[in-house]
Design a protein around this motif. Structure first.
Motif, PDB file in Angstrom:
ATOM      1  N   UNK A 160       3.332  -5.939  -1.622  1.00 62.73           N
ATOM      2  CA  UNK A 160       3.990  -4.642  -1.877  1.00 62.73           C
ATOM      3  C   UNK A 160       5.394  -4.880  -2.425  1.00 62.73           C
ATOM      4  N   UNK A 161       6.084  -5.883  -1.835  1.00 61.72           N
ATOM      5  CA  UNK A 161       7.440  -6.199  -2.313  1.00 61.72           C
ATOM      6  C   UNK A 161       7.401  -6.580  -3.795  1.00 61.72           C
ATOM      7  N   UNK A 162       6.444  -7.452  -4.168  1.00 58.22           N
ATOM      8  CA  UNK A 162       6.411  -7.886  -5.579  1.00 58.22           C
ATOM      9  C   UNK A 162       5.905  -6.764  -6.493  1.00 58.22           C
ATOM     10  N   UNK A 163       5.045  -5.882  -5.962  1.00 57.01           N
ATOM     11  CA  UNK A 163       4.584  -4.754  -6.784  1.00 57.01           C
ATOM     12  C   UNK A 163       5.737  -3.770  -7.027  1.00 57.01           C
ATOM     13  N   UNK A 164       6.463  -3.441  -5.974  1.00 52.18           N
ATOM     14  CA  UNK A 164       7.583  -2.504  -6.134  1.00 52.18           C
ATOM     15  C   UNK A 164       8.667  -3.107  -7.028  1.00 52.18           C
ATOM     16  N   UNK A 165       8.964  -4.406  -6.812  1.00 55.00           N
ATOM     17  CA  UNK A 165      10.000  -5.060  -7.640  1.00 55.00           C
ATOM     18  C   UNK A 165       9.542  -5.123  -9.090  1.00 55.00           C
ATOM     19  N   UNK A 166       8.272  -5.524  -9.304  1.00 55.46           N
ATOM     20  CA  UNK A 166       7.795  -5.691 -10.689  1.00 55.46           C
ATOM     21  C   UNK A 166       7.741  -4.346 -11.410  1.00 55.46           C
ATOM     22  N   UNK A 167       7.260  -3.304 -10.738  1.00 59.56           N
ATOM     23  CA  UNK A 167       7.169  -2.009 -11.429  1.00 59.56           C
ATOM     24  C   UNK A 167       8.565  -1.449 -11.702  1.00 59.56           C
ATOM     25  N   UNK A 168       9.500  -1.698 -10.793  1.00 60.06           N
ATOM     26  CA  UNK A 168      10.888  -1.285 -11.016  1.00 60.06           C
ATOM     27  C   UNK A 168      11.449  -1.991 -12.246  1.00 60.06           C
ATOM     28  N   UNK A 169      11.231  -3.296 -12.295  1.00 60.82           N
ATOM     29  CA  UNK A 169      11.760  -4.148 -13.349  1.00 60.82           C
ATOM     30  C   UNK A 169      11.095  -3.846 -14.704  1.00 60.82           C
ATOM     31  N   UNK A 170       9.775  -3.594 -14.654  1.00 56.65           N
ATOM     32  CA  UNK A 170       9.039  -3.408 -15.912  1.00 56.65           C
ATOM     33  C   UNK A 170       9.139  -1.980 -16.430  1.00 56.65           C
ATOM     34  N   UNK A 171       8.968  -1.024 -15.495  1.00 49.95           N
ATOM     35  CA  UNK A 171       8.874   0.373 -15.933  1.00 49.95           C
ATOM     36  C   UNK A 171      10.081   1.212 -15.531  1.00 49.95           C
ATOM     37  N   UNK A 172      10.907   0.704 -14.622  1.00 45.68           N
ATOM     38  CA  UNK A 172      12.017   1.504 -14.110  1.00 45.68           C
ATOM     39  C   UNK A 172      11.526   2.592 -13.190  1.00 45.68           C
ATOM     40  N   UNK A 173      10.281   2.477 -12.709  1.00 46.13           N
ATOM     41  CA  UNK A 173       9.740   3.502 -11.826  1.00 46.13           C
ATOM     42  C   UNK A 173       8.875   2.765 -10.827  1.00 46.13           C
ATOM     43  N   UNK A 174       9.424   2.570  -9.599  1.00 47.95           N
ATOM     44  CA  UNK A 174       8.659   1.706  -8.698  1.00 47.95           C
ATOM     45  C   UNK A 174       7.613   2.510  -7.954  1.00 47.95           C
ATOM     46  N   UNK A 175       6.503   1.837  -7.601  1.00 53.91           N
ATOM     47  CA  UNK A 175       5.374   2.580  -7.042  1.00 53.91           C
ATOM     48  C   UNK A 175       5.540   2.848  -5.556  1.00 53.91           C
ATOM     49  N   UNK A 176       6.645   2.356  -4.978  1.00 54.91           N
ATOM     50  CA  UNK A 176       6.960   2.726  -3.597  1.00 54.91           C
ATOM     51  C   UNK A 176       5.882   2.296  -2.606  1.00 54.91           C
ATOM     52  N   UNK A 177       5.219   1.191  -2.883  1.00 54.32           N
ATOM     53  CA  UNK A 177       4.112   0.827  -1.986  1.00 54.32           C
ATOM     54  C   UNK A 177       4.619   0.385  -0.619  1.00 54.32           C
ATOM     55  N   UNK A 178       5.878  -0.085  -0.545  1.00 49.84           N
ATOM     56  CA  UNK A 178       6.408  -0.521   0.751  1.00 49.84           C
ATOM     57  C   UNK A 178       6.594   0.627   1.727  1.00 49.84           C
ATOM     58  N   UNK A 179       6.708   1.818   1.181  1.00 49.03           N
ATOM     59  CA  UNK A 179       6.986   2.930   2.100  1.00 49.03           C
ATOM     60  C   UNK A 179       5.720   3.418   2.808  1.00 49.03           C
ATOM     61  N   UNK A 180       4.568   2.929   2.384  1.00 51.63           N
ATOM     62  CA  UNK A 180       3.331   3.350   3.051  1.00 51.63           C
ATOM     63  C   UNK A 180       3.146   2.542   4.349  1.00 51.63           C
ATOM     64  N   UNK A 181       2.279   3.050   5.235  1.00 52.80           N
ATOM     65  CA  UNK A 181       2.054   2.391   6.534  1.00 52.80           C
ATOM     66  C   UNK A 181       1.448   0.998   6.328  1.00 52.80           C
ATOM     67  N   UNK A 182       1.951   0.021   7.066  1.00 53.78           N
ATOM     68  CA  UNK A 182       1.376  -1.336   6.976  1.00 53.78           C
ATOM     69  C   UNK A 182       0.042  -1.357   7.716  1.00 53.78           C
ATOM     70  N   UNK A 183      -0.842  -2.289   7.359  1.00 54.64           N
ATOM     71  CA  UNK A 183      -2.111  -2.377   8.097  1.00 54.64           C
ATOM     72  C   UNK A 183      -1.869  -2.906   9.512  1.00 54.64           C
ATOM     73  N   UNK A 184      -2.741  -2.526  10.435  1.00 52.96           N
ATOM     74  CA  UNK A 184      -2.674  -3.049  11.803  1.00 52.96           C
ATOM     75  C   UNK A 184      -3.667  -4.201  11.934  1.00 52.96           C
ATOM     76  N   UNK A 185      -3.463  -5.053  12.956  1.00 53.33           N
ATOM     77  CA  UNK A 185      -4.401  -6.168  13.139  1.00 53.33           C
ATOM     78  C   UNK A 185      -5.811  -5.675  13.362  1.00 53.33           C
TER      79      UNK A 185
END
Ligand code: HEM
Length: 550
Positions: free
Chosen positions: A170-195
């Motif tokens: 999620x970190x690399x997706x948000x960083x890459x979309x921010x860097x590439x498109x200037x519009x990050x997909x905010x995937x880090x803000x969604x709930x993380x999976x549980x075990x």
């Protein structure tokens, strides 16, 4: 059959004419060596990367031809061959039509899937964006890195471990979309999976009230992107008969609909913004134009073309190139830091000595951190994000013989040559008897001068030659920055196998295997890039902020 015999005879004659010999064929038991494909497919779930090809070495050597369905498919792990293919005889080897056909529905005609003059166009258009000045700005990594670390702390405060692979992707997706498109997909803000086995509905969720807008779309996008990559990887495993498994249905179609829908929206927004600022028909950028400060890749590319297909393919290619590779490498670094606490302690003391417990790292800090670079390189040696790669010969040519005094190998025209960086990086004759050990010092001590300096093509995680990875420095910066931030916040890491879903950890039989396969505590898999099956569940010990003396 007569055609096959005539072709073989012609190749033998051509090889002789070129003073070369045929690559030995690794014969299977079934006609057309079809059992090679069947065995490879069987091992997709339970096997270790490259395991199947190791079986050929005692029989036919490290360079061989699987000749599936009477078609030459050469496999090599020779550094001299990698050098010839990627650098010294670059013009004789292209990605080629066979590969392009397999990947077109995912990558279109972007930088990853082009050859010849087109690749020059792509690289010269994109390269200025990766200039040193631009990639030394760490604001994007800082923002998303802080969010990722906060997520780890929140989840651990609830009493649960974290799937680091999911989090860092999620970190690399948000960083890459921010860097590439200037519009990050905010995937880090969604709930993380549980075990595995934890009822998410019964937990104290770390997400306030509901997932933020866009997060479901981001999740769908990431899932669809991974699914499309899986389909492509299956096509590679099946070789040239892959269309048989997709008769009447292109299996990338559905997932790519989701991916395209997502990119199209961002593309239209960026085009509209640029149009407002500058009419597109007046755009006339020179190919060596410097990227401007604060400009996204998309804004930079729009100066060259307003062709939606080119823009879409290019950004998607770079997203694929940059997102999963760095996420995978960071996942494997964390795995190794958990496996080897002495490496973790030494790396952490370098971080504290050079950067301190809280300061934001700079480009110069990262450049001076020799052990950090060695840890990343040693991880890339054992788990290169792109473990296998293929080129196609455009004309009949030769590859040097690994044994001096023997004739070179003959490579017919239009032949697929696969080279495995993964297997080459573990060869004991190239790296020394301890090649299976994780030991970052081999990139610092005498072993560096003994093995790597005289033979640089034994280590090519980013490829080499005219098509070397465009994002190599960007990737080192991003990974170094995030690792420094993590080690400022956490003092130790432990694997948490109990959190894994059943069937995702190494099977018992692996303990009897050779090399790292016997000791590994995660299942390395690869679609186009490597990943850990079922994620990488860890617990990290948080540094007590009160104990920090600044
Ligand atoms: C650990 C991280 C990375 C690794 C191990 C890696 C590795 C590679 C490899 C092996 C290739 C060659 C693929 C081929 O020719 O078939 C490649 C190409 C490429 N990489 Fe990376 N990469 C990484 C990160 C990045 C990042 C962060 C970006 C950009 C943001 C990037 C952009 C590219 C591009 C554009 C190409 C295509 C170059 C061409 O075909 O001419 N990579 N990378």
């Amino acid at each position: 059959m007569i055609v096959v015999c005539v072709q073989s005879w012609n190749k033998r004659r051509d090889a002789e004419r070129m003073g070369a010999r045929l690559v030995p064929v690794w014969n299977g038991r079934w006609p057309g060596n079809v059992d090679h494909i069947v065995n490879l497919i069987k091992l997709v779930n339970s096997g270790y990367p490259g395991e199947y090809f190791l079986r050929a070495w005692p029989e036919v050597g490290k360079v061989f031809n699987t000749r599936v369905l009477w078609e030459d498919i050469i496999l090599t792990v020779e550094p001299d061959h990698v050098k010839v293919i990627l650098a010294t005889d670059f013009n004789s080897f292209v990605k080629g039509d066979k590969q392009k056909y397999k990947m077109e529905s995912l990558l279109g005609t972007g930088v990853f899937n082009s050859d010849g003059r087109r690749i020059l166009f792509h690289r010269s258009m994109t390269r200025p964006f990766f200039s040193r000045d631009r990639i030394a700005h760490f604001d994007i990594f800082d923002r998303h890195g802080e969010e990722a670390i906060e997520k780890i702390k929140q989840r651990q405060a609830e009493g649960y471990p974290v799937d680091f692979q999911d989090l860092i992707s999620r970190f690399t997706l948000d960083s890459a979309t921010d860097f590439l498109f200037g519009s990050n997909v905010n995937s880090l803000s969604d709930v993380l999976p549980y075990p595995y086995g934890v009822d998410a509905a019964a937990t104290v969720t770390d997400s306030p009230v509901a997932s933020p807008p866009g997060s479901a779309e981001a999740k769908r996008f990431a899932g669809a992107f991974a699914e499309a990559q899986d389909v492509i990887a299956r096509r590679f495993n099946m070789g040239e008969i892959w269309p048989l498994s997709e008769i009447g249905k292109d299996k990338t179609k559905e997932p790519m609909k989701v991916v395209s829908g997502y990119i199209d929206r961002i593309l239209e927004e960026a085009l509209a913004k640029t149009k407002a600022a500058l009419p597109l028909d007046t755009v006339d950028a020179k190919v060596d134009d410097e990227a401007e400060d604060g400009e996204t890749l998309l804004e930079h590319l729009i100066k060259f073309t307003s062709d939606r297909k080119i823009l879409k393919d290019e950004t998607l290619n770079i997203l694929l190139a940059g997102r999963d590779t760095t996420a995978a490498t960071l996942t494997f670094v964390i795995y190794f830091l958990a496996m080897y606490p002495n490496v973790m302690a030494r790396l952490r003391s370098e971080v504290l000595d050079k950067v301190g417990p809280t300061r934001k790292p700079t480009y110069d800090d990262i450049r001076e951190m020799k052990y950090l670079r060695a840890v990343i390189n040693e991880t890339l040696r054992l788990y290169p994000a792109v473990p296998f790669n293929v080129r196609q010969s455009v004309r009949a040519t030769t590859l040097p013989s690994p044994n001096p005094g023997q004739k070179p190998f003959y490579v017919p025209a239009n032949t697929s040559v696969t080279y495995s960086v993964f297997l080459m990086h573990r060869r004991k004759d190239l790296w020394g008897p301890d090649a299976d050990d994780f030991d970052p010092d081999r990139f610092i001590d005498d072993r560096l001068r003994k093995y790597l300096t005289p033979n640089p093509f034994i280590f090519v995680p980013f490829n080499a030659g005219p098509r070397i990875c465009l994002g190599q420095q960007f990737a080192y910066n991003e990974m170094s920055f995030m690792l420094i931030r993590l080690l400022q916040n956490f003092s130790s890491i432990e694997l948490e196998p109990s959190a894994h879903a059943p069937g995702t950890l190494p099977p018992k039989e692996w303990a009897k295997a050779e090399g790292r396969q016997a000791i590994e505590r995660f299942c390395p898999k690869s679609h186009l890039t490597m990943y850990s099956r079922g994620g990488l569940w860890v617990r990290m010990t948080e540094v007590n902020k009160e104990d920090i003396i600044v």
